[in-house]
Design a protein around this motif. Structure first.
Motif, PDB file in Angstrom:
ATOM      1  N   TYR A   1     -21.911 -17.986 -24.275  1.00  0.00           N
ATOM      2  CA  TYR A   1     -20.455 -18.066 -24.354  1.00  0.00           C
ATOM      3  C   TYR A   1     -19.929 -18.948 -23.228  1.00  0.00           C
ATOM      4  N   GLY A   2     -18.709 -19.381 -23.388  1.00  0.00           N
ATOM      5  CA  GLY A   2     -18.053 -20.148 -22.324  1.00  0.00           C
ATOM      6  C   GLY A   2     -18.331 -21.630 -22.379  1.00  0.00           C
ATOM      7  N   ILE A   3     -17.962 -22.306 -21.276  1.00  0.00           N
ATOM      8  CA  ILE A   3     -18.109 -23.753 -21.190  1.00  0.00           C
ATOM      9  C   ILE A   3     -19.581 -24.140 -21.315  1.00  0.00           C
ATOM     10  N   GLY A   4     -19.830 -25.161 -22.097  1.00  0.00           N
ATOM     11  CA  GLY A   4     -21.200 -25.639 -22.243  1.00  0.00           C
ATOM     12  C   GLY A   4     -21.914 -25.065 -23.448  1.00  0.00           C
ATOM     13  N   TYR A   5     -21.280 -24.100 -24.100  1.00  0.00           N
ATOM     14  CA  TYR A   5     -21.894 -23.536 -25.301  1.00  0.00           C
ATOM     15  C   TYR A   5     -21.032 -23.882 -26.506  1.00  0.00           C
ATOM     16  N   ASP A   6     -21.704 -24.219 -27.591  1.00  0.00           N
ATOM     17  CA  ASP A   6     -20.965 -24.570 -28.802  1.00  0.00           C
ATOM     18  C   ASP A   6     -20.914 -23.413 -29.782  1.00  0.00           C
TER      19      ASP A   6
ATOM     20  N   HIS B   1     -22.576 -17.589 -15.555  1.00  0.00           N
ATOM     21  CA  HIS B   1     -23.424 -16.483 -16.001  1.00  0.00           C
ATOM     22  C   HIS B   1     -24.847 -16.911 -16.336  1.00  0.00           C
ATOM     23  N   ASP B   2     -25.018 -18.172 -16.763  1.00  0.00           N
ATOM     24  CA  ASP B   2     -26.362 -18.576 -17.185  1.00  0.00           C
ATOM     25  C   ASP B   2     -27.122 -19.337 -16.091  1.00  0.00           C
TER      26      ASP B   2
ATOM     27  N   ARG C   1     -18.259 -17.944 -15.700  1.00  0.00           N
ATOM     28  CA  ARG C   1     -18.542 -19.376 -15.828  1.00  0.00           C
ATOM     29  C   ARG C   1     -20.014 -19.682 -15.519  1.00  0.00           C
TER      30      ARG C   1
ATOM     31  N   LYS D   1     -11.352 -22.405 -24.513  1.00  0.00           N
ATOM     32  CA  LYS D   1     -12.300 -21.322 -24.218  1.00  0.00           C
ATOM     33  C   LYS D   1     -11.729 -20.320 -23.224  1.00  0.00           C
ATOM     34  N   GLU D   2     -10.421 -20.364 -23.056  1.00  0.00           N
ATOM     35  CA  GLU D   2      -9.718 -19.399 -22.199  1.00  0.00           C
ATOM     36  C   GLU D   2     -10.373 -19.301 -20.824  1.00  0.00           C
TER      37      GLU D   2
ATOM     38  N   SER E   1     -13.453 -13.722 -27.956  1.00  0.00           N
ATOM     39  CA  SER E   1     -12.583 -14.365 -26.962  1.00  0.00           C
ATOM     40  C   SER E   1     -12.194 -13.346 -25.890  1.00  0.00           C
TER      41      SER E   1
ATOM     42  N   LEU F   1     -23.625 -10.308 -20.409  1.00  0.00           N
ATOM     43  CA  LEU F   1     -22.934 -11.119 -19.400  1.00  0.00           C
ATOM     44  C   LEU F   1     -23.782 -12.317 -18.969  1.00  0.00           C
ATOM     45  N   LEU F   2     -25.062 -12.085 -18.722  1.00  0.00           N
ATOM     46  CA  LEU F   2     -25.897 -13.142 -18.158  1.00  0.00           C
ATOM     47  C   LEU F   2     -26.607 -13.990 -19.213  1.00  0.00           C
ATOM     48  N   MET F   3     -26.885 -13.390 -20.340  1.00  0.00           N
ATOM     49  CA  MET F   3     -27.679 -14.134 -21.337  1.00  0.00           C
ATOM     50  C   MET F   3     -26.864 -14.514 -22.560  1.00  0.00           C
ATOM     51  N   GLY F   4     -25.631 -14.117 -22.586  1.00  0.00           N
ATOM     52  CA  GLY F   4     -24.791 -14.439 -23.742  1.00  0.00           C
ATOM     53  C   GLY F   4     -24.497 -15.931 -23.811  1.00  0.00           C
TER      54      GLY F   4
ATOM     55  N   GLU G   1     -10.957 -28.334 -23.448  1.00  0.00           N
ATOM     56  CA  GLU G   1     -12.047 -27.399 -23.749  1.00  0.00           C
ATOM     57  C   GLU G   1     -11.877 -26.108 -22.954  1.00  0.00           C
TER      58      GLU G   1
ATOM     59  N   TRP H   1     -28.723 -18.091 -13.739  1.00  0.00           N
ATOM     60  CA  TRP H   1     -29.866 -17.306 -13.251  1.00  0.00           C
ATOM     61  C   TRP H   1     -31.192 -17.998 -13.542  1.00  0.00           C
TER      62      TRP H   1
END
Lengths: 351, 484
Positions: B470-475, A171-172, A169, A157-158, B5, B465-468, A153, A174
């Motif tokens: 994206y990344g690990i944990g998001y489908d 970012h959320d 990583r 997801k690069e 990406s 950046l903060l509310m997007g 994964e 907060w």
């Protein structure tokens, strides 16, 4: 004027992003303290005769303070939660850039994992990767460790970039910030004692762990490769590699695994100690020396295991006694004071 | 390589630096190389399709042009028509084959095939109609077909508006690059903060247990998702292209401000609508069978007979638009429903006029808002057919709309914080849209106020950046329109 304004805006944005990143990354100070272990090494690098490498079976089962007090052995544990053998190799490679110890003690339990996917669910693996890799200092070793550790994964997801810029990583986070994040925004405490994470609770071992037999007990090719790389690296740097299986009752250390390691050690003239075979000599009492029913030792068990292993390191590996060195003695005396203070505090909390 | 990406961002950044560093005469070759690199990332085998399209488009256009140069006008027309139909047959046949395999065998469509094929066929049709001369240099045509920002989800450009820009020489223009990057950022905001967040709830609401009011909520949530997703992707495409000094046609002009369906389709997916209008609607409405139909209909119903060919062409156009989206019954129904509503609206025009002369509310702001709301809800209901390949299931759910049922908002995979972000995000989108509608370009307005501009850009950057999602944990997945 326009360019100045632009430069000021760019600078301000950069500072905001740095501050945010510092705030958002997990601090591992009050919870999941394992995540702070790897980063604490850099302040203690340079004067250790023994380096422990491995997973929770090293950072919870051995106490460097006991090794010092009983045998004058200076040591550090470069352990982290569910550390894989490729992470162990790159951590060793990094450590040898900072110092050349006499002995490297490697706990062989991680030989059972051949790929990042084989260690469990991807999300759990990713969390463990982060705890091991996030606080490593940047070097080619870290880069290679990340590349070797990424789950499918993470690759999709690069996530490589997120190790360079952790804000991507976390970012959320907060919306899940706690007081811990604010308290340790600009600085961290030391949570370990030369890599040892102290636990003082007691949860007796009650029944033997039942694990289903395996279809194939052979260690994977990747694991063997990294063990071989580790051996070659130690040989090249003139460091004695000692293989151990730390005294933990779970996960099960199968006889077939033991035989393979023994064979390898014999073939390369390495010292291999399965401490599970020496429980009586060590003096382990599974009703009082474990905090989680046999998975890991508590501080009382760790002190016993360290005392036993220390004698072996002094006798068989000729690790010197440094207690006569005044500078070292002073530094270790401070460490010991902190160690006993925490031990007392944990005992008081327990009572 | 998806627009969302990290590798795309890196790719775009490197391209921009090289693009403005090399001699301007080589820029188009760089764009061609970059476009093929970009496309190859989706799978080397997909290159076969785009190369085949480019080669056959080039050859067909040249052959049509040569045939048209024949002395005998009749022969010229016949020959050029043969080449045209052969070319259209090959391309649309291939596209249909890909769509059939996608629908029935789950074989992924080659990335952006519907978009670049329509763009290429538009070019061939324009050559056939004599609107443009065919390109002599196959590499230049290859760039027109494969220009990467618009390759995956449009907009669908016309040769005469895009080619001169692609082949022209550009110098670095700070304002233009800045505007382009700002638009990209706005696109990422819509896609990552809004569309991909609400997508979780849309997916949950599709579950069979959600009926009644939940179906209406689903239609509204899906409207927000598809708007954020599609317009976000288009903003990224247009923004990147703008940064490269190439202006792509607009694909959306605040469609939710439309007061009737005709206006809606002039504001939503504009370039596909334009393509359909120019190459399907006009062609069908002036075709010989349609002329015959019109003639015979006018004899029977003098007034309605005049409008009949227009209505028939409208249905033909919407049938094609439906097919373009997918060959499943729901997309065909979606197309026909749009056609039906357009025709009914047209037929009811005298009634509306009578109503407005009796009640002169048309200029009142509240009435305008009511019309927009009506249009929003109507389009939501038509659009929801997209979500259910099983048309029967869709109607079954629709039938439950007025049955009492609560909507478990907090059991849809979104928390209070997510709803807060969505509400704020939608409010920001609405404010920007109102500002654009009343004052034009927001970027232009901000350009004069550097401090405010930097603050807005930084705020937007932090929001993404903060509310997007994206990344690990998001489908969060790729853009919805990438599947066409």
């Amino acid at each position: 004027m326009k360019k100045v304004k632009f430069a000021v805006a760019l600078g301000a944005a950069f500072i905001v992003l740095i501050l945010l990143q510092m705030l958002l990354v997990p601090k591992y100070m009050l919870h999941s303290q394992e995540g702070a272990l790897i980063g604490e090494y850099y302040d203690n690098a340079g004067s250790n005769d023994v380096i422990f490498i491995g997973d929770c079976e090293v950072y919870e089962n051995f106490s460097p303070i006991t090794l010092w007090e009983k045998y004058g052995i200076t040591s550090y544990i470069r352990g982290s939660a569910q550390q894989t053998i490729w992470q162990s190799y790159y951590l060793l490679e990094e450590t040898l850039r900072y110092e050349t110890p006499k002995v490297v003690v490697f706990n062989v339990l991680s030989m059972k994992y051949d790929t990042p996917e084989s260690t469990g669910s991807q999300s759990r693996r990713e969390a463990y990767n982060r705890m091991t890799l996030d606080t490593m200092r940047w070097s080619s070793s870290k880069w290679n460790a990340i590349r070797a550790s990424m789950t499918q994964e993470e690759k999709e997801k690069e996530a490589l970039l997120t190790y360079i810029f952790p804000i991507l990583r976390y970012h959320d986070r907060w919306s899940r910030l706690t007081r811990e994040d604010l308290t340790y925004w600009f600085g961290r405490d030391t949570v370990s004692h030369n890599g040892y994470l102290m636990q003082a609770g007691i949860k007796p071992f009650q029944a033997a762990f039942q694990e289903p037999p395996l279809a194939d007990y052979s260690f994977g090719e990747n694991s063997w490769n990294y063990l071989e790389k580790m051996r070659c690296l130690c040989e090249k740097r003139g460091v004695q590699l000692v293989l151990i299986k730390a005294p933990s009752l779970s996960p099960v250390w199968w006889e077939q695994w033991d035989a393979q390691i023994e064979e390898y050690a014999k073939q390369h003239n390495l010292l291999y100690i399965n401490m599970l075979d020496h429980q009586r000599e060590i003096g382990l009492d599974w009703t009082t020396d474990t905090y989680d029913a046999g998975l890991h030792l508590n501080v009382y068990g760790a002190e016993k295991a360290s005392a036993w292993l220390g004698k072996l390191l002094a006798d068989k590996c000729h690790v010197p006694d440094r207690r006569d060195d005044e500078t070292l003695a002073a530094a270790w005396s401070e460490k010991a004071a902190r160690y006993y203070e925490q031990k007392r505090r944990l005992e008081n909390e327990k009572n | 390589m998806s627009f969302i990406s990290y590798s795309f961002l890196l790719f775009a950044a490197i391209l921009l630096v090289i693009y403005y560093s090399i001699p301007a005469r080589g820029q188009w070759l760089l764009l061609l190389g970059a476009s093929y690199c970009f496309y190859a990332q989706s799978g080397i085998e997909n290159l076969v399709f785009i190369l085949l399209t480019t080669a056959s488009t080039y050859i067909a256009a040249r052959l049509i042009y040569r045939a048209q140069a024949a002395c005998d006008r009749k022969t010229a027309k016949r020959r050029s028509r043969i080449w045209l139909w052969l070319c259209l047959g090959i391309h649309f046949g291939l596209l249909a084959l890909c769509k059939v395999r996608f629908t029935f065998q789950n074989v992924l469509l080659p990335m952006g095939i519907s978009f670049y094929m329509f763009q290429s066929m538009g070019y061939v049709l324009d050559v056939y109609r004599g609107s443009i001369h065919p390109e002599r240099n196959p590499f230049k045509l290859a760039l027109f077909v494969s220009y990467f920002p618009q390759l995956v989800q449009g907009p669908i450009s016309k040769y005469q508006e895009l080619a001169p820009q692609l082949l022209g020489q550009r110098c670095y223009n700070g304002k233009q690059v800045s505007f382009g990057l700002q638009r990209m950022l706005w696109g990422y905001f819509k896609k990552l903060v809004i569309a991909d967040r609400i997508a979780v709830a849309v997916l949950a609401l599709k579950g069979p247990e959600h009926t009644g009011l939940a179906f209406l909520v689903l239609s509204c949530f899906y409207a927000i998702q598809i708007y954020g997703d599609f317009t976000g992707g288009i903003d990224i495409a247009i923004g990147l292209s703008e940064a490269l000094g190439i202006t792509l046609p607009e694909n959306f002009v605040r469609p939710f401000f439309s007061k009737n369906i005709a206006e809606y389709w002039r504001r939503w997916h504009i370039t596909l609508g334009r393509w359909m209008k120019e190459y399907v609607f006009y062609s069908v409405s002036v075709s010989a069978p349609m002329r015959r139909l019109s003639k015979s209909a006018r004899k029977k119903w003098p007034k309605f007979g005049k409008r009949l060919p227009v209505y028939a062409a409208t249905f033909a156009t919407w049938f094609c638009t439906g097919i373009w989206h997918g060959i499943t019954p729901n997309f065909l129904l979606w197309g026909m429903l749009n056609g039906l509503v357009i025709v009914i609206s047209e037929e009811l025009t005298p009634l509306y006029q009578k109503f407005h002369s009796r009640f002169p509310w048309k200029s009142k702001p509240w009435y305008g808002a009511l019309e927009m709301l009506r249009m929003f809800l109507l389009m939501n209901l038509i659009r929801i057919v997209d979500l259910f390949p099983n048309v029967g299931e869709c109607f079954r759910r629709l039938g439950t709309v007025f049955t009492p049922a609560s909507v478990p908002f907090l059991e849809l995979g979104l928390g209070v914080v997510d709803y807060g972000i969505l509400i704020c995000g939608c409010a920001v989108m609405l404010c920007v849209s109102i500002l654009q509608e009343k004052k034009g370009s927001v970027r232009q307005l901000l350009w004069q106020r550097a401090g405010l501009r930097y603050a807005v850009v930084l705020g937007l950057l932090l929001a993404v950046l903060l509310m997007g999602s994206y990344g690990i944990g998001y489908d969060a997945g790729n853009f919805i329109y990438n599947q066409f």
